[in-house]
Scaffold this active site. Structure first.
Site, PDB file in Angstrom:
ATOM      1  N   GLY A  75       3.052  -3.944  13.842  1.00  0.00           N
ATOM      2  CA  GLY A  75       1.704  -4.447  13.609  1.00  0.00           C
ATOM      3  C   GLY A  75       0.594  -3.861  14.438  1.00  0.00           C
TER       4      GLY A  75
ATOM      5  N   PRO B  42       7.286  -0.637  15.237  1.00  0.00           N
ATOM      6  CG  PRO B  42       6.924   1.230  16.629  1.00  0.00           C
ATOM      7  CD  PRO B  42       7.852   0.043  16.424  1.00  0.00           C
TER       8      PRO B  42
ATOM      9  CB  CYS C  64      -7.912   4.627 -17.183  1.00  0.00           C
ATOM     10  SG  CYS C  64      -7.902   6.281 -17.839  1.00  0.00           S
TER      11      CYS C  64
HETATM   12  N1  LLP Z   1       8.068  -5.274  10.842  1.00  0.00           N
HETATM   13  C1  LLP Z   1       7.904  -6.111   9.793  1.00  0.00           C
HETATM   14  C2  LLP Z   1       8.760  -7.281   9.672  1.00  0.00           C
HETATM   15  C3  LLP Z   1       6.899  -5.836   8.849  1.00  0.00           C
HETATM   16  O1  LLP Z   1       6.723  -6.669   7.832  1.00  0.00           O
HETATM   17  C4  LLP Z   1       6.074  -4.695   9.005  1.00  0.00           C
HETATM   18  C5  LLP Z   1       5.039  -4.372   8.032  1.00  0.00           C
HETATM   19  C6  LLP Z   1       6.303  -3.854  10.112  1.00  0.00           C
HETATM   20  C7  LLP Z   1       7.299  -4.180  11.018  1.00  0.00           C
HETATM   21  C8  LLP Z   1       5.500  -2.606  10.363  1.00  0.00           C
HETATM   22  O2  LLP Z   1       4.159  -2.915  10.555  1.00  0.00           O
HETATM   23  P1  LLP Z   1       3.139  -1.787  11.111  1.00  0.00           P
HETATM   24  O3  LLP Z   1       3.530  -1.462  12.536  1.00  0.00           O
HETATM   25  O4  LLP Z   1       3.234  -0.605  10.250  1.00  0.00           O
HETATM   26  O5  LLP Z   1       1.817  -2.468  11.028  1.00  0.00           O
HETATM   27  N2  LLP Z   1       0.750  -1.777   3.130  1.00  0.00           N
HETATM   28  C9  LLP Z   1      -0.052  -2.322   4.197  1.00  0.00           C
HETATM   29  C10 LLP Z   1       0.784  -2.707   5.398  1.00  0.00           C
HETATM   30  C11 LLP Z   1       1.902  -3.669   5.053  1.00  0.00           C
HETATM   31  C12 LLP Z   1       2.730  -4.014   6.269  1.00  0.00           C
HETATM   32  C13 LLP Z   1       3.943  -4.744   5.892  1.00  0.00           C
HETATM   33  N3  LLP Z   1       4.812  -5.053   6.987  1.00  0.00           N
HETATM   34  C14 LLP Z   1      -1.131  -1.323   4.569  1.00  0.00           C
HETATM   35  O6  LLP Z   1      -1.210  -0.261   3.946  1.00  0.00           O
HETATM   36  O7  LLP Z   1      -1.950  -1.586   5.450  1.00  0.00           O
END
Ligand code: LLP
Length: 438
Positions: free
Chosen positions: A258, A297, A367
């Protein structure tokens, strides 16, 4: 001119003037030592280009921030699941965070060893996916409901394989991010409500093949402040203490992913600084517990390490509004359409006569009115045939791509210094039609 230079993303993507080639070279955006214009010529557009150096550097900075504390980085495969990128990260020592059997197959494809550093998240794990993970011997299942725990106990008993599990607890913490990617509030589908957590650990420990090993949380994605992480970890730390009092052997805390990136140009502070603040926020309450910290991450590692290269097909004016129609679409990079997300768009070649900026909408050929990359954006004037780079497209870019409008998904190229590798070829129409029957 200098002040008006478009943003860059060192060490992956910077403008260079190659004086060996021309006497008065126009600054051109490079991926490390390779001109993006050259790559577009060779592989066509739209094209994803990644920088191996940028990925390694971000991984090292993230990892370095936790130096001195026992930890494993379980890179979140969903952010960018290209096999070559997974292999590159496994070589740096990464484990993985997966959410499907498909993602586990990807991990197994590149390293059986990394499977032992893999955690399995997600609210809808299927029996067959659990079986594969049990056979593989993954590090831990992050369980999200009582029913899932029950099924895991049954599958583990059936296969006579021990399953280490963590309950994904929902800390009810507010994080400033887009509502679609915020997960840590009780109204979201993720995790188990705090008060129900203890009961699940009791049930889990009474199942012969289950072993309570950790606690997991994930409060959302694209969070650029560290305070919500600190708050969530304070709650987790007290949960771990209480579970240990109940005689559960909690050795792992999975802090989820996150940590966000700065899509807009206005942040010059280096990633290493944010990573350190993040580590400090997590460790403040966890350090005294002596747990092994797991981190998931995704975006923070690969986001700024990728661009989507696209070519301007047409310019058109509708009632005073200026459109730049490019050959990439929402099918290649969905984030602007889905989240109204901001991505910097920069010219690949900075023409000396480029002059003023103009306000345009950058749109794709699909489209749908929602098929745009930018609306009402001040861009360097572009002409038909020019190349543009959409920055920070390394995470949730190709991973979210689709074949809508029977469009082929783009090719992906990984640059490492002067070395260029096509790490996924462009799909062919034959690829797209293959599963169908007439
Ligand atoms: N761990 C879990 C349980 C998750 O659900 C996620 C992301 C991560 C780790 C990795 O999160 P990150 O470090 O990448 O923020 N499609 C969206 C983001 C969806 C994230 C879903 N879960 C976007 O393009 O912003």
């Amino acid at each position: 001119m200098k002040a008006d230079r478009p943003p860059e993303r060192p060490p992956g993507f910077v403008y260079r003037s190659d004086k060996r080639l021309f006497r008065k070279p126009e600054p051109t955006l490079y991926a490390e030592q390779v001109s993006l214009a050259k790559l577009a010529e060779r592989y066509g557009t739209p094209l994803y280009v990644y920088s191996a150096t940028a990925i390694r550097e971000r991984y090292r900075e993230f990892d370095g921030a936790f130096k001195g504390s026992e930890h494993t980085i379980c890179y979140s495969v969903k952010a960018n699941s290209n096999l070559t990128i997974l292999r590159l990260l496994a070589r740096q020592g990464a484990g993985f965070d997966i959410v499907s059997g498909g993602e586990l197959h990807r991990v197994l494809e590149i390293s059986h060893k990394a499977a032992a550093r893999t955690v399995f998240s997600g609210v809808g794990k299927l029996a067959a996916e659990m079986d594969l993970a049990l056979h593989t011997g993954i590090l831990m299942f992050n369980v999200e409901s009582a029913s899932e725990l029950e099924l895991l106990a049954a599958r583990a008993a059936h296969l006579r394989k021990r399953a280490r599990f963590a309950i994904r607890a929902n800390p009810d913490v507010t994080a400033e991010t887009h509502p679609y990617i915020s997960t840590g509030l009780h109204e979201h589908k993720f995790g188990v409500p705090w008060r129900g957590v203890w009961e699940l650990y009791r049930r889990g420990d009474s199942a012969r093949y289950l072993q309570a090993a950790g606690v997991s949380v994930h409060i959302g994605s694209q969070i650029t402040e560290v305070a919500p992480f600190r708050e969530a970890m304070e709650r987790v730390a007290s949960l771990v203490r209480s579970l240990r009092t109940d005689k559960h052997d909690i050795r792992y805390v999975d802090a989820g992913g996150g940590l966000g990136i700065f899509y807009e140009q206005d942040n010059d502070s280096p990633f290493s600084k944010l990573a350190k603040q993040y580590a400090k926020a997590l460790l403040a309450s966890l350090k005294p517990l002596g747990v092994h910290l797991l981190l998931e991450p995704g975006r923070a590692i690969v986001g700024p390490a990728g661009v989507l290269l696209t070519r301007v097909i047409y310019r058109k004016r509708n009632d005073g509004k200026q459109f730049v129609v490019v050959d990439a679409a929402m099918t290649d990079l969905l984030r602007p359409s889905l989240y109204d997300a901001y991505h910097e768009i920069v010219p690949v070649v900075l023409r000396s006569n480029a002059g003023a900026r103009e306000e345009v909408d950058v749109v794709g050929p699909v489209c749908e009115t929602g098929d745009f990359f930018a609306r009402g954006r001040q861009l360097h004037a572009v002409e038909e045939g020019d190349l543009l780079a959409i920055l920070d497209a390394g995470a949730y870019g190709m991973a979210l791509a689709s074949n809508y409008n029977t469009r082929r998904r783009p090719a992906e190229v990984l640059v490492d210094g002067t070395r260029v590798r096509l790490v996924r070829r462009r799909e062919s129409i034959r690829d797209l039609l293959a599963p169908e029957r007439t």
